[in-house]
Design a protein around this motif. Sequence first.
Motif, PDB file in Angstrom:
ATOM      1  N   UNK A 122      75.578  80.855  25.328  1.00 47.93           N
ATOM      2  CA  UNK A 122      76.038  82.183  24.896  1.00 47.93           C
ATOM      3  C   UNK A 122      77.132  82.085  23.839  1.00 47.93           C
ATOM      4  N   UNK A 123      77.685  80.887  23.643  1.00 49.37           N
ATOM      5  CA  UNK A 123      78.753  80.684  22.659  1.00 49.37           C
ATOM      6  C   UNK A 123      78.282  79.705  21.600  1.00 49.37           C
ATOM      7  N   UNK A 124      78.472  80.080  20.338  1.00 52.09           N
ATOM      8  CA  UNK A 124      78.048  79.256  19.216  1.00 52.09           C
ATOM      9  C   UNK A 124      79.233  79.083  18.274  1.00 52.09           C
ATOM     10  N   UNK A 125      79.650  77.841  17.973  1.00 53.49           N
ATOM     11  CA  UNK A 125      80.726  77.646  16.987  1.00 53.49           C
ATOM     12  C   UNK A 125      80.177  77.837  15.578  1.00 53.49           C
ATOM     13  N   UNK A 126      80.535  78.936  14.935  1.00 51.59           N
ATOM     14  CA  UNK A 126      79.994  79.246  13.611  1.00 51.59           C
ATOM     15  C   UNK A 126      80.754  78.550  12.492  1.00 51.59           C
ATOM     16  N   UNK A 127      82.032  78.268  12.681  1.00 52.81           N
ATOM     17  CA  UNK A 127      82.846  77.582  11.679  1.00 52.81           C
ATOM     18  C   UNK A 127      84.126  77.132  12.369  1.00 52.81           C
ATOM     19  N   UNK A 128      85.031  76.434  11.641  1.00 53.40           N
ATOM     20  CA  UNK A 128      86.251  75.952  12.309  1.00 53.40           C
ATOM     21  C   UNK A 128      87.132  77.050  12.888  1.00 53.40           C
ATOM     22  N   UNK A 129      86.972  78.279  12.426  1.00 54.03           N
ATOM     23  CA  UNK A 129      87.876  79.346  12.846  1.00 54.03           C
ATOM     24  C   UNK A 129      87.251  80.340  13.812  1.00 54.03           C
ATOM     25  N   UNK A 184      84.179  81.369  16.963  1.00 52.33           N
ATOM     26  CA  UNK A 184      83.136  81.087  17.945  1.00 52.33           C
ATOM     27  C   UNK A 184      82.487  82.421  18.295  1.00 52.33           C
ATOM     28  N   UNK A 185      81.174  82.525  18.097  1.00 51.49           N
ATOM     29  CA  UNK A 185      80.449  83.748  18.400  1.00 51.49           C
ATOM     30  C   UNK A 185      80.057  83.755  19.871  1.00 51.49           C
ATOM     31  N   UNK A 186      80.477  84.801  20.583  1.00 52.53           N
ATOM     32  CA  UNK A 186      80.205  84.930  22.010  1.00 52.53           C
ATOM     33  C   UNK A 186      79.313  86.144  22.233  1.00 52.53           C
ATOM     34  N   UNK A 187      78.160  85.933  22.885  1.00 47.34           N
ATOM     35  CA  UNK A 187      77.209  87.004  23.161  1.00 47.34           C
ATOM     36  C   UNK A 187      77.146  87.266  24.655  1.00 47.34           C
ATOM     37  N   UNK A 188      76.951  88.534  25.014  1.00 49.62           N
ATOM     38  CA  UNK A 188      76.842  88.914  26.415  1.00 49.62           C
ATOM     39  C   UNK A 188      75.470  88.500  26.945  1.00 49.62           C
ATOM     40  N   UNK A 189      75.409  87.637  27.966  1.00 47.49           N
ATOM     41  CA  UNK A 189      74.107  87.190  28.479  1.00 47.49           C
ATOM     42  C   UNK A 189      73.367  88.320  29.186  1.00 47.49           C
ATOM     43  N   UNK A 190      72.054  88.249  29.147  1.00 47.49           N
ATOM     44  CA  UNK A 190      71.246  89.251  29.832  1.00 47.49           C
ATOM     45  C   UNK A 190      71.449  89.139  31.343  1.00 47.49           C
ATOM     46  N   UNK A 191      71.322  90.294  32.007  1.00 46.45           N
ATOM     47  CA  UNK A 191      71.443  90.383  33.461  1.00 46.45           C
ATOM     48  C   UNK A 191      72.832  89.948  33.950  1.00 46.45           C
ATOM     49  N   UNK A 192      73.826  90.018  33.049  1.00 46.67           N
ATOM     50  CA  UNK A 192      75.187  89.698  33.479  1.00 46.67           C
ATOM     51  C   UNK A 192      75.744  90.876  34.258  1.00 46.67           C
ATOM     52  N   UNK A 193      76.367  90.602  35.382  1.00 49.07           N
ATOM     53  CA  UNK A 193      76.899  91.660  36.247  1.00 49.07           C
ATOM     54  C   UNK A 193      78.264  92.119  35.725  1.00 49.07           C
ATOM     55  N   UNK A 194      78.238  92.837  34.622  1.00 44.66           N
ATOM     56  CA  UNK A 194      79.464  93.313  34.015  1.00 44.66           C
ATOM     57  C   UNK A 194      79.284  93.473  32.522  1.00 44.66           C
TER      58      UNK A 194
END
Length: 373
Positions: free
Chosen positions: A221-228, A230-240
């Motif tokens: 769910x987290x991808x380091x896009x560059x040195x500055x 990190x892209x964080x996406x909400x996972x499916x079926x996450x309870x919140x």
Amino acid sequence: MHNRLFRTAIALITALAVVAAPLGASAAPARIKDIVDIEGVRDNQLVGYGLVVGLNGSGDSLNNTPFTRQSLTAMLERMGVNTRGETLRTANVAAVMVTANLPPFATQGTRIDVSVAALGDATSLQGGTLLVTPLLGADGEAYAIAQGSVTVNGFTAQGDAATVVSGVPTTGQVSSGGLVEREINFTLAAQHSVRLSLKNPDLTTSRRIALAINDLIGIPVAIPSDPANVRLSLPEHFNGNIVDLLTDIEQLVIQTDQQARIVINENSGIIVIGRDVRVSTVAIAHANLTITISENPTIVQPEPLSFGETAVEPRTQIDVMEDGTQLAVVPESISLQELVDGLNALGISPRDLIAILQTIKASGALQAEIEVI
């Protein structure tokens, strides 16, 4: 249940991260919440122009500050007092710039602190009161208004032959003097992805953050896009929502990394050397040049029975002394302590050390970035 399992995993990973941190690591472990900023969660700067009244003769001189006179005239007209064409003689008013930071998610009615700084030739804002001042954002819209008594940290004491000034009496603060009138529409809980911005950008740290988050969630769910970032996406079926996810991951402990850097302040002579700085074996010659100038004037008397006058003949003596030049070898360092010990062995001052470090860098023997501020 799902979130409870996440929090249990957080405690376990945090303990393992502390135990598994290698000795001599480049930097101390830190929580994610301490090393990143969340996209959209930030302050917004506000600025306004206003008047401070009630000064004890320490305000602007209206003859030298036309903007204060115009502002005072316009304010009085709004109050129903017509003073156009009249000569105003008051030194109890000062034009000021008012600044403040609008906190993230501040709602209408929230109180904020504001700072006040004199714009004209006022000598002190002590005892003054800031009148209602709109505070504008970068888009020109008013987001808050400010008013209240100005608190000044400095003071001015003046006598007939001397003046004492402590601090800066032309700046001050109005505690809780700002009132938020307009909210910034940003709903963090409605976001499905956010960026985590590193306060100290670094590729290694960015990747470690992403790996720790993915290990916790179990999916990428987290991808380091560059040195500055990190892209964080909400996972499916996450309870919140995204707030729950950020709460779960912000306590993760990360072994941060940073580029080897030497920071130099030439004005004060302060040198800060990072732990990862390395230097190859080099030989350094350092010499001190001392120049001494002394004046020994000689009195010259005229000849007997002559009409001459006694005169003073200047005599200057200049001595140049150069200390013995020593060639010192700084061995290849494996730690910051050895580097400092090797440089201190030369017995040089901090300002000479600045020049030596820059010369070593130019020779290619210093594996670090030198930043001069």
